[in-house]
Design a protein around this motif. Structure first.
Motif, PDB file in Angstrom:
ATOM      1  N   LEU A  61       0.829  -1.208   0.000  1.00  0.00           N
ATOM      2  CA  LEU A  61       0.000   0.000   0.000  1.00  0.00           C
ATOM      3  C   LEU A  61       0.864   1.259   0.000  1.00  0.00           C
ATOM      4  O   LEU A  61       0.556   2.241  -0.674  1.00  0.00           O
ATOM      5  N   LYS A  62       1.984   1.202   0.757  1.00  0.00           N
ATOM      6  CA  LYS A  62       2.879   2.359   0.787  1.00  0.00           C
ATOM      7  C   LYS A  62       3.523   2.599  -0.572  1.00  0.00           C
ATOM      8  O   LYS A  62       3.703   3.739  -1.006  1.00  0.00           O
ATOM      9  N   ASP A  63       3.866   1.505  -1.255  1.00  0.00           N
ATOM     10  CA  ASP A  63       4.467   1.647  -2.587  1.00  0.00           C
ATOM     11  C   ASP A  63       3.475   2.259  -3.570  1.00  0.00           C
ATOM     12  O   ASP A  63       3.835   3.109  -4.393  1.00  0.00           O
ATOM     13  N   ILE A  64       2.225   1.815  -3.508  1.00  0.00           N
ATOM     14  CA  ILE A  64       1.195   2.368  -4.401  1.00  0.00           C
ATOM     15  C   ILE A  64       0.972   3.847  -4.098  1.00  0.00           C
ATOM     16  O   ILE A  64       0.834   4.665  -5.013  1.00  0.00           O
ATOM     17  N   LYS A  65       0.961   4.197  -2.813  1.00  0.00           N
ATOM     18  CA  LYS A  65       0.816   5.615  -2.447  1.00  0.00           C
ATOM     19  C   LYS A  65       1.977   6.438  -2.996  1.00  0.00           C
ATOM     20  O   LYS A  65       1.789   7.562  -3.483  1.00  0.00           O
ATOM     21  N   ALA A  66       3.185   5.861  -2.919  1.00  0.00           N
ATOM     22  CA  ALA A  66       4.355   6.585  -3.431  1.00  0.00           C
ATOM     23  C   ALA A  66       4.262   6.780  -4.946  1.00  0.00           C
ATOM     24  O   ALA A  66       4.572   7.858  -5.463  1.00  0.00           O
ATOM     25  N   VAL A  67       3.823   5.743  -5.662  1.00  0.00           N
ATOM     26  CA  VAL A  67       3.674   5.863  -7.122  1.00  0.00           C
ATOM     27  C   VAL A  67       2.598   6.889  -7.462  1.00  0.00           C
ATOM     28  O   VAL A  67       2.768   7.721  -8.362  1.00  0.00           O
ATOM     29  N   LEU A  68       1.491   6.847  -6.733  1.00  0.00           N
ATOM     30  CA  LEU A  68       0.414   7.818  -6.979  1.00  0.00           C
ATOM     31  C   LEU A  68       0.889   9.238  -6.711  1.00  0.00           C
ATOM     32  O   LEU A  68       0.541  10.165  -7.449  1.00  0.00           O
ATOM     33  N   TYR A  69       1.682   9.404  -5.668  1.00  0.00           N
ATOM     34  CA  TYR A  69       2.221  10.737  -5.360  1.00  0.00           C
ATOM     35  C   TYR A  69       3.125  11.208  -6.495  1.00  0.00           C
ATOM     36  O   TYR A  69       3.047  12.365  -6.926  1.00  0.00           O
ATOM     37  N   TYR A  70       3.949  10.306  -6.995  1.00  0.00           N
ATOM     38  CA  TYR A  70       4.841  10.679  -8.098  1.00  0.00           C
ATOM     39  C   TYR A  70       4.038  11.036  -9.356  1.00  0.00           C
ATOM     40  O   TYR A  70       4.345  12.017 -10.044  1.00  0.00           O
ATOM     41  N   LEU A  71       3.012  10.238  -9.650  1.00  0.00           N
ATOM     42  CA  LEU A  71       2.171  10.524 -10.817  1.00  0.00           C
ATOM     43  C   LEU A  71       1.488  11.884 -10.682  1.00  0.00           C
ATOM     44  O   LEU A  71       1.384  12.646 -11.653  1.00  0.00           O
ATOM     45  N   ALA A  72       1.030  12.185  -9.461  1.00  0.00           N
ATOM     46  CA  ALA A  72       0.351  13.466  -9.231  1.00  0.00           C
ATOM     47  C   ALA A  72       1.323  14.634  -9.383  1.00  0.00           C
ATOM     48  O   ALA A  72       0.994  15.659 -10.000  1.00  0.00           O
ATOM     49  N   VAL A  73       2.531  14.475  -8.829  1.00  0.00           N
ATOM     50  CA  VAL A  73       3.532  15.547  -8.938  1.00  0.00           C
ATOM     51  C   VAL A  73       3.941  15.743 -10.394  1.00  0.00           C
ATOM     52  O   VAL A  73       4.107  16.874 -10.863  1.00  0.00           O
ATOM     53  N   ASP A  74       4.072  14.634 -11.116  1.00  0.00           N
ATOM     54  CA  ASP A  74       4.471  14.721 -12.524  1.00  0.00           C
ATOM     55  C   ASP A  74       3.428  15.453 -13.360  1.00  0.00           C
ATOM     56  O   ASP A  74       3.759  16.154 -14.313  1.00  0.00           O
ATOM     57  N   MET A  75       2.170  15.299 -12.988  1.00  0.00           N
ATOM     58  CA  MET A  75       1.090  15.909 -13.773  1.00  0.00           C
ATOM     59  C   MET A  75       0.750  17.325 -13.320  1.00  0.00           C
ATOM     60  O   MET A  75       0.074  18.066 -14.045  1.00  0.00           O
ATOM     61  N   ARG A  76       1.229  17.733 -12.144  1.00  0.00           N
ATOM     62  CA  ARG A  76       0.782  18.980 -11.529  1.00  0.00           C
ATOM     63  C   ARG A  76       0.959  20.196 -12.443  1.00  0.00           C
ATOM     64  O   ARG A  76       0.038  21.007 -12.604  1.00  0.00           O
ATOM     65  N   PHE A  77       2.111  20.309 -13.068  1.00  0.00           N
ATOM     66  CA  PHE A  77       2.385  21.494 -13.883  1.00  0.00           C
ATOM     67  C   PHE A  77       1.457  21.559 -15.108  1.00  0.00           C
ATOM     68  O   PHE A  77       0.843  22.597 -15.388  1.00  0.00           O
ATOM     69  N   SER A  78       1.359  20.442 -15.842  1.00  0.00           N
ATOM     70  CA  SER A  78       0.506  20.435 -17.029  1.00  0.00           C
ATOM     71  C   SER A  78      -0.964  20.627 -16.651  1.00  0.00           C
ATOM     72  O   SER A  78      -1.731  21.258 -17.391  1.00  0.00           O
ATOM     73  N   PHE A  79      -1.351  20.107 -15.490  1.00  0.00           N
ATOM     74  CA  PHE A  79      -2.711  20.300 -14.991  1.00  0.00           C
ATOM     75  C   PHE A  79      -3.007  21.787 -14.785  1.00  0.00           C
ATOM     76  O   PHE A  79      -4.037  22.308 -15.239  1.00  0.00           O
ATOM     77  N   MET A  80      -2.097  22.477 -14.114  1.00  0.00           N
ATOM     78  CA  MET A  80      -2.294  23.903 -13.836  1.00  0.00           C
ATOM     79  C   MET A  80      -2.284  24.720 -15.118  1.00  0.00           C
ATOM     80  O   MET A  80      -3.101  25.638 -15.295  1.00  0.00           O
ATOM     81  N   VAL A  81      -1.388  24.381 -16.030  1.00  0.00           N
ATOM     82  CA  VAL A  81      -1.311  25.126 -17.292  1.00  0.00           C
ATOM     83  C   VAL A  81      -2.590  24.941 -18.104  1.00  0.00           C
ATOM     84  O   VAL A  81      -3.162  25.911 -18.624  1.00  0.00           O
ATOM     85  N   PHE A  82      -3.054  23.694 -18.199  1.00  0.00           N
ATOM     86  CA  PHE A  82      -4.256  23.424 -19.003  1.00  0.00           C
ATOM     87  C   PHE A  82      -5.478  24.174 -18.475  1.00  0.00           C
ATOM     88  O   PHE A  82      -6.168  24.871 -19.224  1.00  0.00           O
ATOM     89  N   TRP A  83      -5.736  24.047 -17.175  1.00  0.00           N
ATOM     90  CA  TRP A  83      -6.937  24.687 -16.635  1.00  0.00           C
ATOM     91  C   TRP A  83      -6.807  26.206 -16.604  1.00  0.00           C
ATOM     92  O   TRP A  83      -7.813  26.914 -16.750  1.00  0.00           O
ATOM     93  N   SER A  84      -5.590  26.700 -16.416  1.00  0.00           N
ATOM     94  CA  SER A  84      -5.400  28.159 -16.448  1.00  0.00           C
ATOM     95  C   SER A  84      -5.710  28.702 -17.832  1.00  0.00           C
ATOM     96  O   SER A  84      -6.415  29.715 -17.985  1.00  0.00           O
ATOM     97  N   ILE A  85      -5.179  28.032 -18.864  1.00  0.00           N
ATOM     98  CA  ILE A  85      -5.424  28.485 -20.243  1.00  0.00           C
ATOM     99  C   ILE A  85      -6.904  28.387 -20.586  1.00  0.00           C
ATOM    100  O   ILE A  85      -7.486  29.304 -21.184  1.00  0.00           O
ATOM    101  N   LEU A  86      -7.528  27.270 -20.198  1.00  0.00           N
ATOM    102  CA  LEU A  86      -8.954  27.093 -20.510  1.00  0.00           C
ATOM    103  C   LEU A  86      -9.805  28.154 -19.824  1.00  0.00           C
ATOM    104  O   LEU A  86     -10.691  28.761 -20.439  1.00  0.00           O
ATOM    105  N   LEU A  87      -9.499  28.406 -18.547  1.00  0.00           N
ATOM    106  CA  LEU A  87     -10.290  29.379 -17.790  1.00  0.00           C
ATOM    107  C   LEU A  87     -10.075  30.799 -18.320  1.00  0.00           C
ATOM    108  O   LEU A  87     -11.044  31.572 -18.477  1.00  0.00           O
ATOM    109  N   LEU A  88      -8.833  31.134 -18.618  1.00  0.00           N
ATOM    110  CA  LEU A  88      -8.550  32.469 -19.158  1.00  0.00           C
ATOM    111  C   LEU A  88      -9.173  32.647 -20.538  1.00  0.00           C
ATOM    112  O   LEU A  88      -9.684  33.734 -20.868  1.00  0.00           O
ATOM    113  N   SER A  89      -9.152  31.593 -21.348  1.00  0.00           N
ATOM    114  CA  SER A  89      -9.751  31.676 -22.687  1.00  0.00           C
ATOM    115  C   SER A  89     -11.262  31.897 -22.595  1.00  0.00           C
ATOM    116  O   SER A  89     -11.822  32.735 -23.312  1.00  0.00           O
ATOM    117  N   LEU A  90     -11.899  31.145 -21.704  1.00  0.00           N
ATOM    118  CA  LEU A  90     -13.347  31.311 -21.533  1.00  0.00           C
ATOM    119  C   LEU A  90     -13.680  32.705 -21.021  1.00  0.00           C
ATOM    120  O   LEU A  90     -14.643  33.339 -21.481  1.00  0.00           O
TER     121      LEU A  90
END
Length: 233
Positions: free
Chosen positions: A2-31
């Motif tokens: 369970l700890k290993d899965i949590k660590a992988v999920l944390y890494y996946l979330a951190v890896d996606m964080r920047f693109s997530f923020m950029v995508f929603w920022s652009i979409l919200l600003l465009s709208l």
């Protein structure tokens, strides 16, 4: 485990964080920009944000294997833990994206209602289906489609990772040929879509089943996969 899965999920979330923020920022600003333009220049605009979200989910799923698999394995995760983590990750991303999308659409619908104007129209995919245009149906449709595209994108990314450009583009060519054949095309359309006039009755059970089933080939391809993709070896 369970700890290993949590660590992988944390890494996946951190890896996606920047693109997530950029995508929603652009979409919200465009709208916001389009909304202000409509009411500043007395014009009409029709916007559908669903396609942008679906494309982003497909690309995110496609990049997941190449961007995260080598690092997770090097950090000690097993391949089974990685696959289970990605399945959870895709489910969570689908929930988060569909929820944010429905909230943003509701906010802009509310602003248009307050302005008492029909000049700025936001369309949702649910309006193309036989389901009623309610917030929970919007959430449901987005959730299923986002999860499906994340899963298929992940499968395609794994094929490219294991089989390289030749295997990846060869798979795409085979899928295109299969879809062009009348027999397979009609079978797929009959299984997934039930047309009712100009609206579609999507078989959501089948879409979820396809999304879940697409993880099985990943297990076979990543079970003994190297931490170097075929394109770089």
């Amino acid at each position: 485990m369970l700890k290993d899965i949590k660590a992988v999920l944390y890494y996946l979330a951190v890896d996606m964080r920047f693109s997530f923020m950029v995508f929603w920022s652009i979409l919200l600003l465009s709208l916001t920009a389009m909304f202000l333009i409509v009411f500043s220049f007395d014009t009409t605009m029709v916007v559908s944000t669903s396609m942008a979200i679906y494309i982003f989910c497909g690309i995110t799923g496609f990049l997941t294997t190449r961007e995260t698999f080598p690092y997770c394995i090097k950090f000690g995760a097993t391949r089974n833990q990685y696959l289970l983590s990605v399945l959870i990750y895709c489910s969570v991303v689908a929930v988060v994206f569909s929820t944010i999308h429905v909230i943003i659409k509701s906010v802009f619908d509310g602003l248009v209602g307050m302005a008492a104007s029909g000049s700025f129209l936001t369309y949702h995919t649910v309006e193309m289906t036989t389901l009623a245009n309610t917030w929970y149906n919007q959430l449901f449709v987005d959730l299923v489609i986002c999860f499906l595209l994340l899963s298929l994108g992940f499968l395609l990314g794994t094929i490219f990772y294991r089989l390289g450009l030749i295997g990846g583009f060869g798979t795409l060519a085979l899928l295109a040929i299969a879809f062009l054949l009348p027999t397979t095309r009609d079978f797929l359309l009959d299984a997934l879509v039930d047309m009712d006039g100009w609206k579609m009755g999507l078989n959501f059970f089948m879409l979820v089943a396809i999304a879940l089933f697409s993880f099985l080939p990943n297990w076979g391809m990543l079970r003994k996969a190297s931490t170097l993709s075929s394109a770089t070896r």
